[in-house]
Design an enzyme around this catalytic site. Structure first.
Site, PDB file in Angstrom:
ATOM      1  N   GLY A 117      38.754  54.868  55.719  1.00 16.95           N
ATOM      2  CA  GLY A 117      38.815  55.393  54.265  1.00 16.95           C
ATOM      3  C   GLY A 117      39.389  54.451  53.220  1.00 16.95           C
ATOM      4  N   ILE A 152      48.805  42.559  46.089  1.00 17.38           N
ATOM      5  CA  ILE A 152      47.822  43.688  46.124  1.00 17.38           C
ATOM      6  C   ILE A 152      46.354  43.014  46.518  1.00 17.38           C
ATOM      7  CG2 ILE A 152      47.041  45.834  45.288  1.00 17.38           C
ATOM      8  CD1 ILE A 152      49.922  45.776  46.101  1.00 17.38           C
ATOM      9  N   LEU A 153      45.817  43.044  47.659  1.00 14.14           N
ATOM     10  CA  LEU A 153      44.812  42.533  47.930  1.00 14.14           C
ATOM     11  C   LEU A 153      43.294  43.198  47.274  1.00 14.14           C
ATOM     12  CD1 LEU A 153      45.116  42.518  51.809  1.00 14.14           C
ATOM     13  CD2 LEU A 153      45.812  40.834  50.119  1.00 14.14           C
ATOM     14  N   ASN A 154      43.524  44.393  46.855  1.00 13.95           N
ATOM     15  CA  ASN A 154      42.226  44.825  45.943  1.00 13.95           C
ATOM     16  C   ASN A 154      42.996  45.944  45.296  1.00 13.95           C
ATOM     17  OD1 ASN A 154      40.393  46.630  44.928  1.00 13.95           O
ATOM     18  ND2 ASN A 154      38.824  45.556  46.621  1.00 13.95           N
ATOM     19  N   PRO A 155      43.379  45.940  43.860  1.00 12.80           N
ATOM     20  CA  PRO A 155      44.225  46.972  43.158  1.00 12.80           C
ATOM     21  C   PRO A 155      43.331  48.375  43.007  1.00 12.80           C
ATOM     22  CG  PRO A 155      44.113  44.934  41.943  1.00 12.80           C
ATOM     23  CD  PRO A 155      43.338  44.683  43.028  1.00 12.80           C
ATOM     24  N   LYS A 156      42.077  48.324  43.351  1.00 15.48           N
ATOM     25  CA  LYS A 156      41.164  49.452  43.065  1.00 15.48           C
ATOM     26  C   LYS A 156      41.388  50.343  44.353  1.00 15.48           C
ATOM     27  CE  LYS A 156      37.255  49.912  40.968  1.00 15.48           C
ATOM     28  NZ  LYS A 156      36.034  49.734  40.413  1.00 15.48           N
ATOM     29  N   GLU A 172      51.185  53.935  53.023  1.00 14.85           N
ATOM     30  CA  GLU A 172      52.134  54.981  53.673  1.00 14.85           C
ATOM     31  C   GLU A 172      53.145  54.927  52.707  1.00 14.85           C
ATOM     32  OE1 GLU A 172      52.878  54.141  57.640  1.00 14.85           O
ATOM     33  OE2 GLU A 172      51.138  55.199  58.278  1.00 14.85           O
TER      34      GLU A 172
END
Length: 732
Positions: free
Chosen positions: A469, A616-620, A692
């Site tokens: 997820g 950040i590889l994908n902010p969403k 985390e």
């Protein structure tokens, strides 16, 4: 690919696809119900049977007798599996207790049998007919009772000492010394632990819900005493894990045993009450923090000691991790103590170590700031360090804690906070603000991938990495698209299969960074192979817009595979940069709460997390991870607790009716800010984990806000209204 020098400029830095807020590519499958979870592989097998697990009715002792005759005679029953007829079983490396108990019982609800029938209802009805006689033994189920007897650290976790803590603490102008507790907690993932097994001759296929395919694969082979090559594990979609699905559990083993006995595919899931008592949980802790400082607030002595319990052979909850690195202080002591308890196994749950450790350390920092009459934000900033406090020659690779705290304070309106507690009212509500630092170590691990290019210009990525997820499908696709110069729609990602190259798996906050780095390494090799096929200089080749360009020539990428698919495989292997640099992630958490002045009911009103975690590889998808972690932190602060019956040795609230977790109505306005950052020491992706980090410190920020609202300091989690009522201000 060996990664042993800091990353330089590379194709990922283009950020045409990587770093963009793309929707999850697996989203349509999940929202339409076509993503197949472990219990749902209806189309791949026929004549499926169902298993119902029998859990031990005592917490410690032995099975005297087990009468299965009535169950075997019940309608639809095909087999009853017990330790007596399961054959000789081994034991994997990652289980404290055996997965099929008997005759010895090691903990309550330990799986002791499986009834297999043609339908799930038949299996459950028959399981109720199995008669088990036990010889019960006394056990140890209370950490507080055992604590005085545990005075030495575990052999593999000696106390860590820097300078002279005792002397510095004694000499400190201002001292603080307090003890806190955190409770046992359950992962409570939406999808239960579930598996389906099918044997074809000596070959076993296992569809399961597991975060770490390689661990599951190797431990299942050891447990069944069969070669690894005879087992095929598949886990492409997982409905939440949080660490509870890191390891082989009884559902997988029993499905395999049931299928072998009946010569039919068998599905097994753990009923919800079995999960907390028969899998793993976050263990309770008792933690003592001592701080010594001068009158200006500089910490000179810091000690953090933690006690937790576990079954023999179970791991220690490393709740002192962050206290080794987070704040300056020349004289330091951290120590762990592990008591033997007869409760179910304690093990990893989201941010093991730091999550419960930060719940305590960050309250202690607030309490010390109050004694010093220093603003809590400024106290933390005053004690910032850019080097490992235990080794000043070892710098942090990147450390933006101060910027997280400054940014968060400004964005949240911290300057409006009243330093004196219980000063702000909103009707019946006492209102307060709290904050805490966030910290989680950045872990790296070898991770592999296979990539191929076909004649249609499609890039296919295969790795045994899992998606629980978290968005693994999407960030892996983004990485391959960026590296090969194709749109996201030209990338196919296949995950969660033991026939694919071994990845780092999903856990420890290392998944995103290391799995994409493995894909990066494989794509570097694919780029070289493509250039060679096209007769181009690989060192000077550019991949963009589906074209391969070099030396004034531009050729379609697909042309390289015109005469056959190009397939390569590689892995990322990390050198000693983690030894030369301390790699960590940081956050600032800010919270506003309201506390009902008559009942003590707590309502979190708004939350902010400011995170520094490399690229950040994908902010969403990253934001989704952080707000999920913030929500878990809220649960840990206010409601989550596995209540232990210390007379009988079990968790009594072992289902989703009795174990409280936050729901939509509990979750307020949540804001996440990612600081602009890259960390070339971490990986070629220059990224670090955030999933985390988002939980670390949240519970303490809520506790500190409750104190600011009411003047009541609670040191025992969860902070329920009964712990507030007697201390609420008079006259309200």
């Amino acid at each position: 690919m060996k990664f042993d020098t800091p990353a330089q400029n590379n194709p990922v830095d283009q950020l045409k696809v990587v770093g963009q807020p793309r929707d999850r590519i697996d989203g349509p499958l999940k929202t339409t119900g076509t993503a197949m979870y472990a219990y749902e592989w209806h189309d791949e097998v026929e004549n499926v049977a169902y298993g119902c697990v029998i859990g031990a009715g005592i917490a410690k002792g032995r099975i005297v007798s087990m009468n299965t005759q009535a169950a075997l005679a019940a309608p639809g029953v095909l087999a009853v599996i017990t330790a007596e007829n399961a054959g000789k079983l081994g034991k994997g490396e990652r289980n404290a207790a055996t997965l099929l108990g008997g005759p010895a019982i090691e903990h309550y609800h330990q799986a002791i049998g499986l009834v297999v029938a043609g339908t799930f209802e038949e299996a459950c009805a028959a399981a109720a007919l199995v008669e088990v006689q036990y010889q019960s033994e006394g056990g140890d189920w209370d950490l507080a009772d055992k604590k005085p007897t545990v005075t030495e650290p575990p052999e593999d976790s000696p106390d860590k000492k820097v300078g002279n803590f005792n002397g510095a603490f004694e000499a400190a102008e201002v001292k603080f010394d307090a003890t806190y507790t955190t409770p046992d907690q359950s992962h409570m993932a939406m999808e239960p632990h579930a598996s389906m097994a099918d044997w074809q001759g000596e070959k076993l296929t296992l569809w399961t819900s597991n975060q770490m395919i390689h661990w599951c694969h190797t431990d299942l082979a050891k447990t069944l005493n069969i070669p690894e090559e005879n087992i095929h594990v598949r886990s492409p979609y997982i409905g939440g894990g949080f660490g509870g699905k890191l390891f082989l559990r009884s559902d997988a083993l029993l499905a395999a045993l049931g299928a072998r006995a009946t010569k039919r595919p068998v599905k097994v899931m753990l009923a919800r009450p079995l999960i907390p008592n028969n899998t793993t949980h976050r263990p309770a802790t008792i933690q003592r923090v001592r701080l010594g400082a001068d009158a200006r607030g500089h910490i000179s002595a810091i000690a953090h000691e933690s006690w937790n319990g576990n079954l023999p052979g179970g791991p220690t909850e490393t709740a002192t991790n962050q206290s080794e690195f987070l704040y300056a202080g020349a004289n330091r002591l951290t120590g762990l103590r592990l008591a033997e308890l007869d409760l179910p196994e304690g093990n990893a749950m989201r941010a093991p170590g730091e999550a419960p450790g930060m719940m305590v350390l960050e309250i202690a920092m607030d309490e010390m700031a109050e004694k010093l009459d220093i603003d809590p934000v400024e106290f933390r900033i005053l004690n910032d360090t850019q080097v490992d406090p235990a080794d000043p020659t070892r710098p942090f690779s990147r450390r933006q804690l101060v910027e997280c705290l400054r940014t968060g304070a400004e964005r949240f309106g911290w300057q409006a906070r009243q330093a004196k507690p219980a000063q702000v009212r909103d009707g019946q509500w006492l209102v307060g603000m709290g904050m805490a630092a966030g910290f989680r170590n950045n872990l790296v691990a070898t991770s592999g991938a296979r990539v191929q290019l076909d004649a249609g210009g499609v890039i296919t990525v295969e790795t045994d990495m899992t998606d629980i997820g978290t968005g693994s499908y999407t960030i892996i696709a983004q990485t391959a698209a960026e590296m090969m110069g194709v749109p996201l729609e030209k990338v196919v990602v296949k995950l969660g299969d033991s026939t694919f190259p071994v990845s780092a798996g999903s856990g420890g906050q290392w998944g995103a960074n290391t799995s994409t780095s493995g894909v990066y390494a494989a794509c570097v090799k694919l780029r070289e192979a493509v250039a060679n096929r096209l007769g181009l200089d690989a060192a000077r080749t550019e991949f963009a817009d589906g074209q391969v360009k070099a030396g004034g020539r531009s050729l379609p990428l697909a042309d390289a595979a015109a005469n056959g698919v190009i397939c390569v495989e590689d892995s990322i292997e990390f050198g000693d940069l983690a030894e030369k640099y301390q790699q960590s992630t940081f956050a600032g958490h800010f919270v506003e709460v309201g506390v009902d002045c008559a009942t003590g009911e707590v309502r979190v009103r708004r939350m902010l997390a400011v995170c520094a975690a490399g690229r950040i590889l994908n902010p969403k998808t990253a934001r989704s991870q952080v707000i999920g972690a913030m929500t878990m932190g809220l649960g840990a602060a206010l409601m989550e607790e596995l209540a232990v019956d210390t007379r009988r040795g079990l968790f009594v609230n072992h289902d989703m009716a009795g174990y409280e977790v936050p729901v939509h109505a509990d979750v307020p306005e949540q804001e996440v800010i990612f600081l602009e950052d890259t960390d070339p020491i971490s990986s070629p992706m220059k990224a670090k984990g955030v999933g985390e980090l988002g939980i670390c410190g949240v519970s303490a920020a809520i506790a500190n806000a409750i104190y600011n609202a009411t003047g009541v300091r609670v040191r025992d989690y969860p902070i329920t209204l009964d712990k507030l009522l007697n201390g609420l201000p008079d006259g309200v």
